[in-house]
Design a protein around this motif. Sequence first.
Motif, PDB file in Angstrom:
ATOM      1  N   THR A  30       0.836  -1.204   0.000  1.00  0.00           N
ATOM      2  CA  THR A  30       0.000   0.000   0.000  1.00  0.00           C
ATOM      3  C   THR A  30       0.873   1.258   0.000  1.00  0.00           C
ATOM      4  O   THR A  30       0.609   2.208  -0.750  1.00  0.00           O
ATOM      5  N   LEU A  31       1.915   1.251   0.812  1.00  0.00           N
ATOM      6  CA  LEU A  31       2.833   2.401   0.824  1.00  0.00           C
ATOM      7  C   LEU A  31       3.578   2.532  -0.499  1.00  0.00           C
ATOM      8  O   LEU A  31       3.868   3.655  -0.930  1.00  0.00           O
ATOM      9  N   LEU A  33       2.327   1.932  -3.392  1.00  0.00           N
ATOM     10  CA  LEU A  33       1.392   2.662  -4.257  1.00  0.00           C
ATOM     11  C   LEU A  33       1.440   4.158  -3.950  1.00  0.00           C
ATOM     12  O   LEU A  33       1.495   4.991  -4.861  1.00  0.00           O
ATOM     13  N   LEU A  34       1.445   4.506  -2.675  1.00  0.00           N
ATOM     14  CA  LEU A  34       1.478   5.929  -2.297  1.00  0.00           C
ATOM     15  C   LEU A  34       2.782   6.596  -2.725  1.00  0.00           C
ATOM     16  O   LEU A  34       2.773   7.741  -3.193  1.00  0.00           O
ATOM     17  N   THR A  35       3.914   5.884  -2.589  1.00  0.00           N
ATOM     18  CA  THR A  35       5.188   6.485  -3.018  1.00  0.00           C
ATOM     19  C   THR A  35       5.274   6.553  -4.544  1.00  0.00           C
ATOM     20  O   THR A  35       5.904   7.463  -5.075  1.00  0.00           O
ATOM     21  N   ASP A  36       4.626   5.623  -5.251  1.00  0.00           N
ATOM     22  CA  ASP A  36       4.548   5.731  -6.711  1.00  0.00           C
ATOM     23  C   ASP A  36       3.748   6.964  -7.119  1.00  0.00           C
ATOM     24  O   ASP A  36       4.123   7.684  -8.053  1.00  0.00           O
ATOM     25  N   LEU A  37       2.650   7.193  -6.420  1.00  0.00           N
ATOM     26  CA  LEU A  37       1.847   8.398  -6.695  1.00  0.00           C
ATOM     27  C   LEU A  37       2.660   9.660  -6.418  1.00  0.00           C
ATOM     28  O   LEU A  37       2.597  10.631  -7.183  1.00  0.00           O
ATOM     29  N   ALA A  38       3.437   9.645  -5.326  1.00  0.00           N
ATOM     30  CA  ALA A  38       4.278  10.803  -5.003  1.00  0.00           C
ATOM     31  C   ALA A  38       5.333  11.010  -6.088  1.00  0.00           C
ATOM     32  O   ALA A  38       5.599  12.154  -6.493  1.00  0.00           O
ATOM     33  N   TRP A  47      11.292   8.918  -4.125  1.00  0.00           N
ATOM     34  CA  TRP A  47      10.044   8.163  -4.045  1.00  0.00           C
ATOM     35  C   TRP A  47      10.153   6.843  -4.803  1.00  0.00           C
ATOM     36  O   TRP A  47       9.610   5.832  -4.373  1.00  0.00           O
ATOM     37  N   SER A  51       9.713   3.140  -3.123  1.00  0.00           N
ATOM     38  CA  SER A  51       8.836   2.120  -3.699  1.00  0.00           C
ATOM     39  C   SER A  51       9.583   0.807  -3.896  1.00  0.00           C
ATOM     40  O   SER A  51       9.069  -0.265  -3.571  1.00  0.00           O
ATOM     41  N   SER A 122       1.156  -1.298  -9.187  1.00  0.00           N
ATOM     42  CA  SER A 122       0.922  -0.986  -7.769  1.00  0.00           C
ATOM     43  C   SER A 122      -0.570  -0.899  -7.478  1.00  0.00           C
ATOM     44  O   SER A 122      -1.046  -1.417  -6.469  1.00  0.00           O
TER      45      SER A 122
END
Length: 151
Positions: A30-31, A33-38, A47, A51, A122
């Motif tokens: 899940t993190l 995915l969030l670091t990919d978005l960042a 980032w 990931s 992700s």
Amino acid sequence: MAQSHPAADDAVAGQPIHAVLVQFPTVCFTLALLTDLAYWQTANLMWQNFSAWLLFVGLVVGVLAALVGIIDILVRRSARRSGAAWPHAIGSIVVLVLAFINSLIHAGDGWTAVVPWGLTLSILTVLVMIATGFLGRSMTASSHRGDRDHA
């Protein structure tokens, strides 16, 4: 001398060990995915590195959780009786395969290591993980009810 309940031998704080271990890859993926978005929004390589490491740690603990889960299904009758056992196992394998492919993609350099395929994988990993988590949760709850009924 107090006797232990057979279901308690493979549990930590009343939960099967598999249910405890699976939380680590859940958080890591899940993190990731969030670091990919960042990374997608900022293009800051930090980032992408986060990931890659999150995917690696999630895979290592995920494989360990899968091995414990297989042993759990083979040893505990109540886990095998659940109709969700095999769909949960197959979903977990799909999550690990998606995360492994994602990890290979993240091993590349720069933008193409994340956008578009790393980010897409992700998202898919998290979506399959959510579905598999519901199956696992229902399986754990029903096996605990079965353990209580036979106590």
